[in-house]
Design an enzyme around this catalytic site. Sequence first.
Site, PDB file in Angstrom:
ATOM      1  N   GLY A 163      29.455  10.406   7.938  1.00 34.75           N
ATOM      2  CA  GLY A 163      28.874  11.026   6.750  1.00 34.75           C
ATOM      3  C   GLY A 163      27.796  10.216   6.068  1.00 34.75           C
ATOM      4  O   GLY A 163      27.424  10.522   4.928  1.00 34.75           O
ATOM      5  N   ILE A 207      25.014   8.704  27.546  1.00 34.48           N
ATOM      6  CA  ILE A 207      25.555   9.788  26.729  1.00 34.48           C
ATOM      7  C   ILE A 207      25.169  11.145  27.299  1.00 34.48           C
ATOM      8  O   ILE A 207      25.990  12.054  27.376  1.00 34.48           O
ATOM      9  CB  ILE A 207      25.045   9.671  25.265  1.00 34.48           C
ATOM     10  N   LEU A 208      23.918  11.291  27.702  1.00 36.06           N
ATOM     11  CA  LEU A 208      23.421  12.531  28.311  1.00 36.06           C
ATOM     12  C   LEU A 208      22.997  12.241  29.751  1.00 36.06           C
ATOM     13  O   LEU A 208      22.317  11.241  30.005  1.00 36.06           O
ATOM     14  CB  LEU A 208      22.222  13.069  27.525  1.00 36.06           C
ATOM     15  N   LEU A 262      23.455   2.900  27.173  1.00 37.81           N
ATOM     16  CA  LEU A 262      24.756   3.494  26.911  1.00 37.81           C
ATOM     17  C   LEU A 262      24.629   4.960  27.292  1.00 37.81           C
ATOM     18  O   LEU A 262      23.929   5.727  26.623  1.00 37.81           O
ATOM     19  CB  LEU A 262      25.125   3.350  25.431  1.00 37.81           C
ATOM     20  N   ASP A 294      17.288  13.453  27.415  1.00 39.09           N
ATOM     21  CA  ASP A 294      16.283  13.592  26.363  1.00 39.09           C
ATOM     22  C   ASP A 294      15.196  12.532  26.510  1.00 39.09           C
ATOM     23  O   ASP A 294      14.100  12.682  25.991  1.00 39.09           O
ATOM     24  CB  ASP A 294      16.939  13.505  24.979  1.00 39.09           C
ATOM     25  N   CYS A 342      21.056   3.075  23.148  1.00 31.45           N
ATOM     26  CA  CYS A 342      20.702   1.956  23.998  1.00 31.45           C
ATOM     27  C   CYS A 342      20.162   0.798  23.171  1.00 31.45           C
ATOM     28  O   CYS A 342      20.218   0.801  21.937  1.00 31.45           O
ATOM     29  CB  CYS A 342      19.643   2.395  25.009  1.00 31.45           C
ATOM     30  N   ASN A 373      15.674   4.121  22.651  1.00 30.43           N
ATOM     31  CA  ASN A 373      17.004   4.039  22.046  1.00 30.43           C
ATOM     32  C   ASN A 373      17.136   5.186  21.061  1.00 30.43           C
ATOM     33  O   ASN A 373      16.375   5.252  20.092  1.00 30.43           O
ATOM     34  CB  ASN A 373      17.158   2.691  21.324  1.00 30.43           C
ATOM     35  N   GLY A 374      18.076   6.104  21.303  1.00 31.48           N
ATOM     36  CA  GLY A 374      18.255   7.178  20.342  1.00 31.48           C
ATOM     37  C   GLY A 374      18.712   8.471  20.975  1.00 31.48           C
ATOM     38  O   GLY A 374      19.171   8.515  22.128  1.00 31.48           O
ATOM     39  N   GLU A 375      18.620   9.534  20.205  1.00 31.50           N
ATOM     40  CA  GLU A 375      18.923  10.879  20.672  1.00 31.50           C
ATOM     41  C   GLU A 375      17.942  11.859  20.023  1.00 31.50           C
ATOM     42  O   GLU A 375      17.737  11.813  18.804  1.00 31.50           O
ATOM     43  CB  GLU A 375      20.348  11.309  20.290  1.00 31.50           C
TER      44      GLU A 375
END
Length: 614
Positions: free
Chosen positions: A358, A47-48, A45, A95, A2, A70-72
């Site tokens: 990566g 996602i979960l 945004l 989360d 987000c 903002n994050g996971e």
Amino acid sequence: MCGITGFNWKDEQLLGRMCEAIKHRGPDDGGTYIDDKVSLGHRRLSILDLSEKGHQPMFNEDGTIVLIYNGEIYNFLELREEFIKKGRKFKSDTDTEVVLHAYEEYGTDCVQHFNGMWAFCIYDKTKNILFLSRDRFGIKPLYYHFDGERFIFSSEIKALLEHDLPREENRSIVFDYLYFNLTDHCEDTFFKGIKRLMPGHNMIFDLSSGKMEIEKYYDVQSRFVKEEEDHQKVKELFTDSVRKRLIADVPVGSCLSGGIDSSSVVVTMRKVDPDAQIKTFSLRFPGDSIDEGEYQQQINEMVNSMNFCVTPDTSDLMNDLQELFLTQEEPFSGTSVYGQYRVMKLARDNGMKVLLDGQGADEVLAGYHYFHGYYYYELLKRLNLSLLLKEANGCYDKSRSFAPMIYLLLRMTPSGIKRLIYKNRKVPFLTPDFISENEGRKDKRWDIYTLNEALYSSLDTYSLPHLLRFEDKNSMRFSIESRVPFLDYRFVEYMFSMPPGQKIHDGTTKYAFRKAMEGEVPSSILSRHDKIGFATPEEKWMKDETVREMIQEIIDSESFREREFWDWKMVKSMYEKLLEGKSSSIFVGTDIWRCISMELWMRLFIDRENITAE
């Protein structure tokens, strides 16, 4: 994933403009919270838990705590179960709600319990504070302005610029960029008066007193106590990191360059979920020495993934140049940033919302070739000359390059001589007045001598921060959440606990990780010793007619000639020699690009003009 914004007074219209400026970070939903003390905004945004239950700002049960996030948090399921056992109630499967309860449970120490990436603000009405935090390695950005009265913050600088802030370049940061090729290495940005909350830091803004306190809560150097050498443990930690980063309620794909890092991510994705549809996204330059198509094909065939690739050219670069600078918000040191930008656009155009990447592997695993020089110096100081010779010979046999020995010589060169070399040979195009103005600026890498010190500084200051900026800005420009398995803090701490000989061995970088991935990644990729990534044919592009005309127009423009940073005639001469093939320095293309990049940034953000030359 987000975007968050806010400030310490009430203004609904201004908050709306800030949220609109970062709408690309969260096109699925938006929300605000406003009272007499704060204005807080959020773009989501999803996602979960894609339902409305994930709407932000999110409140605790009695409404005294407000969160924008903002994050996971990849271990949110474990934390959720822990909090349920303690009697806490959950209304969603996000989360975000776990972060809210974690703050209620642990206060500002809640961040010590998270495994993930984040930048958030918690408004604690009871304590009358704003609590802001950024994840351990700075995967998610957080910028702010504080002039003693006004406190403003956001996920991106462009939202801060919706306020009436002075548009002035930070000349010290400009110098660090042009002289040392440094960006994102400290809390100051290219904008005077705008700072970033540094990785692994918390901030408390007291709404009553107007005072700000910033505290570092994480330092990887303090997190290991013994040397580790278990390659199986390396594989287990990496596999679990990838597994956790596949948790989503939307499809998850991956970037794929064809190198060891991205290939390891993709084969591990297949190992974790044998039946998943995997989409990979790649950069290709067929016929060019930097093309990695054959390696990408090996991995795609091995895991039965669906591959999408893009081959941008100079006309694409010219068309996207202004948008690229608006996306990145600060100058960058080469066109590889554009390669990544186009890969993220490709992923968005093919329906992706989450990608694994990566990023961080080179800093954690000792992947850059210049790390050899630090290891050599460490061996020299220990008088371990036999191992030094063995390492040097092994490296030369694999790379046919004397560069590592040059890095060793640089370690042995006094700082004063290094500065003379920079001034007279490396950056002679900068004006004497600009150099004198910044005489006290220093590149602390000049005082680093051991491999572990170099790895730490690369992770903390000199390499990873700007790469994560590129990653976040490019992915979020296209509303994509980028996840980086190599930066799981458990994996990082374990790798940092390994002795130098497990990081570089017999002239081979990433030794322990290569050993861990034997039997998982094809040997043809594990044995690679070149380093490409999402590289673009930069020098070729700079000689292309379309780009050449733009660069020549810029150098000849009145604004470029009047900048106090450089001697424009010398920059012009350097470029002419590059075009004629008479340049004797391998860095001259990068030096020229930095000047061009700086000029374009000045036009766009300081002068508020379009970046094309007059």
